[in-house]
Enzyme design. Structure first.
Site, short mmCIF file in Angstrom:
data_model
loop_
_atom_site.label_atom_id
_atom_site.label_comp_id
_atom_site.label_asym_id
_atom_site.label_seq_id
_atom_site.Cartn_x
_atom_site.Cartn_y
_atom_site.Cartn_z
N SER A 191 0.83 -1.21 0.00
CA SER A 191 0.00 0.00 0.00
C SER A 191 0.86 1.26 0.00
O SER A 191 1.43 1.57 -1.02
CB SER A 191 -1.02 0.02 1.13
OG SER A 191 -2.03 0.96 0.80
N CYS B 129 -1.67 -3.79 3.75
CA CYS B 129 -2.55 -4.95 3.74
C CYS B 129 -1.78 -6.18 4.22
O CYS B 129 -2.19 -7.31 3.99
CB CYS B 129 -3.17 -5.17 2.36
SG CYS B 129 -1.96 -5.45 1.06
N HIS C 109 5.04 13.82 6.70
CA HIS C 109 4.92 15.27 6.59
C HIS C 109 5.53 15.86 7.85
O HIS C 109 5.27 15.35 8.95
CB HIS C 109 3.45 15.70 6.47
CG HIS C 109 2.69 14.93 5.43
ND1 HIS C 109 2.79 15.22 4.09
CD2 HIS C 109 1.87 13.87 5.54
CE1 HIS C 109 2.03 14.37 3.41
NE2 HIS C 109 1.48 13.54 4.27
#
Length: 135
Positions: free
Chosen positions: A75, A95, A80
């Site tokens: 995934s 996953c 940030h």
């Protein structure tokens, strides 16, 4: 179905887990103003958790702050930074199994604990899980 399962043409074995990590600092560490430093830490996490990078990109803002992502076959992982607020957000959606997700969580904590953060807040959300109806 996750990307990896689609590529291997197999049904998903586990639901996905979305890990939201908030790291707060009293004073933002100088090392973490560097894309190279943050990427090195997150690449250690990826290696320890045995995740697979498909693509990576990042950006350093003119004033301050960094952002980046890793597209994983499992995934994604994104980060940030807000140095002016003493804060880093890390977002991992996978996953993989819960055990593998927990390995990634512990690796994230280990990589950032050396900076003596004021707080590390971790939330795990189970995604895509549907309860089967009983007949």
């Amino acid at each position: 179905m996750c990307i990896r399962d689609r590529l291997l043409n197999r049904p998903t074995q586990e639901p996905g887990f979305h890990v939201l990590v908030d790291i707060f600092f009293r004073e933002f560490p100088n090392d973490l103003h560097s894309l190279d430093q943050i990427q090195a830490k997150l690449e250690k996490v990826i290696k320890i958790a045995q995740l697979n990078v498909v693509k990576q990109d990042s950006y350093a803002f003119d004033e301050h702050g960094l952002t980046g992502f890793y597209i994983l076959s499992e995934s994604h992982l994104a980060f940030h930074t807000w140095p002016e607020n003493g804060y880093i957000a890390i977002d991992l959606f996978t996953c993989s199994t819960r055990a593998k997700t927990d390995i990634a969580i512990e690796a994230i904590k280990k990589e950032f604990i050396e900076y003596n953060p004021k707080k590390i807040k971790i939330r795990v959300v189970r995604r895509g899980f549907v309860y089967k109806k009983e007949n």
